[in-house]
Design an enzyme around this catalytic site. Structure first.
Site, PDB file in Angstrom:
ATOM      1  N   LYS A 102     -14.011   5.133 -17.800  1.00  0.00           N
ATOM      2  CA  LYS A 102     -13.487   6.308 -17.226  1.00  0.00           C
ATOM      3  C   LYS A 102     -13.966   7.593 -17.578  1.00  0.00           C
ATOM      4  O   LYS A 102     -14.231   8.480 -16.823  1.00  0.00           O
ATOM      5  CB  LYS A 102     -12.127   6.243 -18.051  1.00  0.00           C
ATOM      6  CG  LYS A 102     -11.085   7.420 -17.804  1.00  0.00           C
ATOM      7  CD  LYS A 102     -10.062   7.451 -18.938  1.00  0.00           C
ATOM      8  CE  LYS A 102     -10.404   7.958 -20.248  1.00  0.00           C
ATOM      9  NZ  LYS A 102      -9.210   8.230 -21.242  1.00  0.00           N
ATOM     10  N   SER A 116     -14.019  16.547 -28.262  1.00  0.00           N
ATOM     11  CA  SER A 116     -15.304  16.929 -27.542  1.00  0.00           C
ATOM     12  C   SER A 116     -15.205  17.420 -26.306  1.00  0.00           C
ATOM     13  O   SER A 116     -16.138  17.606 -25.741  1.00  0.00           O
ATOM     14  CB  SER A 116     -16.113  15.866 -28.009  1.00  0.00           C
ATOM     15  OG  SER A 116     -15.697  14.687 -27.226  1.00  0.00           O
ATOM     16  N   ASP A 128     -11.941   5.632 -29.815  1.00  0.00           N
ATOM     17  CA  ASP A 128     -11.009   4.895 -28.868  1.00  0.00           C
ATOM     18  C   ASP A 128     -11.157   3.462 -29.166  1.00  0.00           C
ATOM     19  O   ASP A 128     -10.156   2.707 -29.301  1.00  0.00           O
ATOM     20  CB  ASP A 128     -11.278   5.107 -27.508  1.00  0.00           C
ATOM     21  CG  ASP A 128     -10.781   6.395 -26.932  1.00  0.00           C
ATOM     22  OD1 ASP A 128      -9.930   7.210 -27.729  1.00  0.00           O
ATOM     23  OD2 ASP A 128     -11.217   6.980 -25.706  1.00  0.00           O
ATOM     24  N   LYS A 154      -4.383  12.412 -28.764  1.00  0.00           N
ATOM     25  CA  LYS A 154      -4.515  11.698 -27.694  1.00  0.00           C
ATOM     26  C   LYS A 154      -3.473  11.427 -26.759  1.00  0.00           C
ATOM     27  O   LYS A 154      -2.482  12.335 -26.813  1.00  0.00           O
ATOM     28  CB  LYS A 154      -5.183  10.520 -28.206  1.00  0.00           C
ATOM     29  CG  LYS A 154      -6.428  10.554 -28.822  1.00  0.00           C
ATOM     30  CD  LYS A 154      -7.664  10.584 -27.946  1.00  0.00           C
ATOM     31  CE  LYS A 154      -8.951  10.540 -28.938  1.00  0.00           C
ATOM     32  NZ  LYS A 154     -10.083  10.555 -28.047  1.00  0.00           N
ATOM     33  N   ARG A 179      -1.626   8.689 -32.056  1.00  0.00           N
ATOM     34  CA  ARG A 179      -2.171   7.021 -32.253  1.00  0.00           C
ATOM     35  C   ARG A 179      -2.071   6.659 -33.665  1.00  0.00           C
ATOM     36  O   ARG A 179      -1.720   5.332 -33.614  1.00  0.00           O
ATOM     37  CB  ARG A 179      -3.331   7.109 -31.519  1.00  0.00           C
ATOM     38  CG  ARG A 179      -3.354   6.986 -30.100  1.00  0.00           C
ATOM     39  CD  ARG A 179      -4.695   6.849 -29.294  1.00  0.00           C
ATOM     40  NE  ARG A 179      -4.555   6.384 -28.056  1.00  0.00           N
ATOM     41  CZ  ARG A 179      -5.777   6.671 -27.331  1.00  0.00           C
ATOM     42  NH1 ARG A 179      -7.042   6.864 -27.516  1.00  0.00           N
ATOM     43  NH2 ARG A 179      -5.531   6.365 -25.920  1.00  0.00           N
ATOM     44  N   LYS A 189      -3.530   3.417 -16.711  1.00  0.00           N
ATOM     45  CA  LYS A 189      -4.420   4.616 -16.704  1.00  0.00           C
ATOM     46  C   LYS A 189      -5.822   4.468 -16.562  1.00  0.00           C
ATOM     47  O   LYS A 189      -6.616   5.433 -16.282  1.00  0.00           O
ATOM     48  CB  LYS A 189      -3.930   5.235 -18.109  1.00  0.00           C
ATOM     49  CG  LYS A 189      -4.757   6.649 -18.475  1.00  0.00           C
ATOM     50  CD  LYS A 189      -3.841   7.222 -19.776  1.00  0.00           C
ATOM     51  CE  LYS A 189      -4.757   8.157 -20.369  1.00  0.00           C
ATOM     52  NZ  LYS A 189      -4.967   9.446 -19.725  1.00  0.00           N
TER      53      LYS A 189
END
Length: 434
Positions: free
Chosen positions: A22, A169, A320, A347, A351, A419
């Site tokens: 992605k 970032s 992630d 995010k 999370r 997603k």
């Protein structure tokens, strides 16, 4: 509510070819759109996040021809032809942040918005950076968050641009990708990062891909970046998107927890993605991992007791993939600590809170801090836990691994994986065995 019941499974083995990354897909699409010449992109990810980027580029006048996982992009030579547009970008941070920067210097009138969660994800640090060069950007609702109105502006650079690095970032990525389009007196633009830059490997991806399109960024550590100004991106002709290393993490963990042998194709030693570092974390926990240039093999766990070793690690570089470690920690023979994961809170969902809530459902004892998570596994996993996924693809994929603990698990709203990995559960089911 839609749900999917998985397991109980006792093993996992086989080979899986990863969909395109992605992070790389959306960067390459934008670079190809801004470049001079025609770019053929292969192994492009087909997912919600890439579709919103493709739709936005099409709306902005970019010529695109898609055929399966190949897309031919005709570059605009640095300026989108559409000077007004209303762009819906879903919950795709990899589309919203870089496009906001590119549109701010494009001399048009644009509206950028997304799903309600996107309007809770911060963008103020990027907007502050763009305003330093004269960009005209207004917040429609809440200061510091989308939706945004972007207006034509006189863009000029006469001092280093300062941007915070400790929230996401993607703000720095967006600036780096856009600044070559801007003219500056001495032919270069300096970007200085305030505070510690998180998720550094993602900046490395950005710089490497910009180089493929003919623009070299110089960096002094991770605090100062020098970008050539007023230059043009040039198409490399063809570019292949490597497999998604974050998505690899679920299968690598499955190969450890389910005994393997399980091979993941599409990432390896030659990858430009930081999340291949997940394989090293898994090795630290005792998994048998072998790595080639573009493949990784996992063959169970190397301990006689058959459990993973607990881990205490700073996951700032691979936030992630660290989510997968949190679930793998259920299978360890002690308490694991995930540190420096504050970015999880901004995010697709918060999370840290979501992971803590759902891990408790399967029996874990959890300590949750502002930027850390402590996971103590249960003696036995709680069967038939109904896992809420918070419209977060990674929550759904992570918790599929619970089914390898010999208990059934229910995943609510499984379609949220669209997603980044629409057919994830089909791929997982092909490898997992009762």
């Amino acid at each position: 509510m839609d749900y999917l019941d998985l397991g109980p499974y006792s093993s996992a083995s086989g080979t899986v070819r990863l969909p395109g990354s992605k992070s790389i897909s959306n960067r390459v699409l934008l670079l190809a759109a801004l470049a001079e010449g025609e770019t053929t992109i292969t192994n492009l990810l087909d997912s919600d996040d890439t579709r919103v980027m493709l739709d936005a580029l099409g709306t902005l006048g970019v010529k695109l021809a898609r055929d399966g996982d190949t897309c031919v992009v005709t570059g605009t030579r640095g300026a989108f032809t559409a000077k007004t547009a209303d762009l819906f970008l879903g919950n795709a941070g990899t589309a919203v942040r870089p496009l906001t920067a590119a549109l701010a210097v494009n001399g048009g009138d644009y509206r950028v918005h997304g799903v309600p969660r996107m309007h809770e994800r911060p963008i103020g640090d990027l907007v502050d950076g763009l305003r330093q060069i004269g960009a005209q950007i207004d917040y429609e609702l809440n200061e510091g968050y989308p939706p945004l109105r972007i207006k034509p502006a006189n863009i000029s650079v006469d001092a280093p641009i300062r941007v915070r690095g400790d929230v996401s970032s993607q703000f720095l990525t967006a600036l780096l990708m856009t600044l070559p389009l801007v003219k500056a007196k001495d032919g270069k633009i300096v970007v200085e990062v305030d505070g510690e830059l998180i998720s550094k490997p993602y900046i490395d991806i950005t710089i490497r891909l910009m180089e493929r399109f003919g623009v070299t960024v110089e960096r002094d550590g991770w605090q100062r970046f020098v970008v050539p100004a007023g230059v043009r991106y040039r198409s490399p002709g063809r570019i292949m998107v490597e497999g998604d290393a974050s998505s690899a993490s679920y299968f690598l963990a499955a190969g450890a927890l389910g005994g393997g042998p399980l091979r993941v194709e599409g990432v390896g030693r030659a990858s430009i993605q930081g999340d291949v570092g997940f394989a090293n974390a898994l090795m630290q926990m005792g998994a048998n991992v072998t790595m080639g240039d573009d493949w990784i093999d996992v063959r169970g766990i190397g301990h006689d007791h058959g459990k993973l070793e607990p881990i205490d690690m700073d996951f700032n570089l691979i936030p992630d993939a660290a989510m997968t470690i949190a679930v793998a920690a259920l299978f360890a023979n002690g308490t694991s600590t995930l540190r420096n994961i504050a970015s999880w809170r901004v995010k697709e969902t918060d999370r840290i809170a979501a992971m803590a809530t759902e891990l408790r459902k399967v029996g874990a004892i959890i300590e949750e801090g502002p930027d850390y998570l402590v996971v103590t596994p249960p003696e036995k996993l709680t069967p038939n836990a109904a896992i809420d996924t918070y419209d977060d693809h990674r929550m759904a994929m992570c918790f599929s691994l619970v089914s390898l603990g010999g208990v059934p698990v229910r995943i609510n709203d499984p379609k949220c994986v669209g997603k980044t990995f629409p057919d994830y559960f089909d791929r997982f089911a092909a490898l997992a065995k009762a």
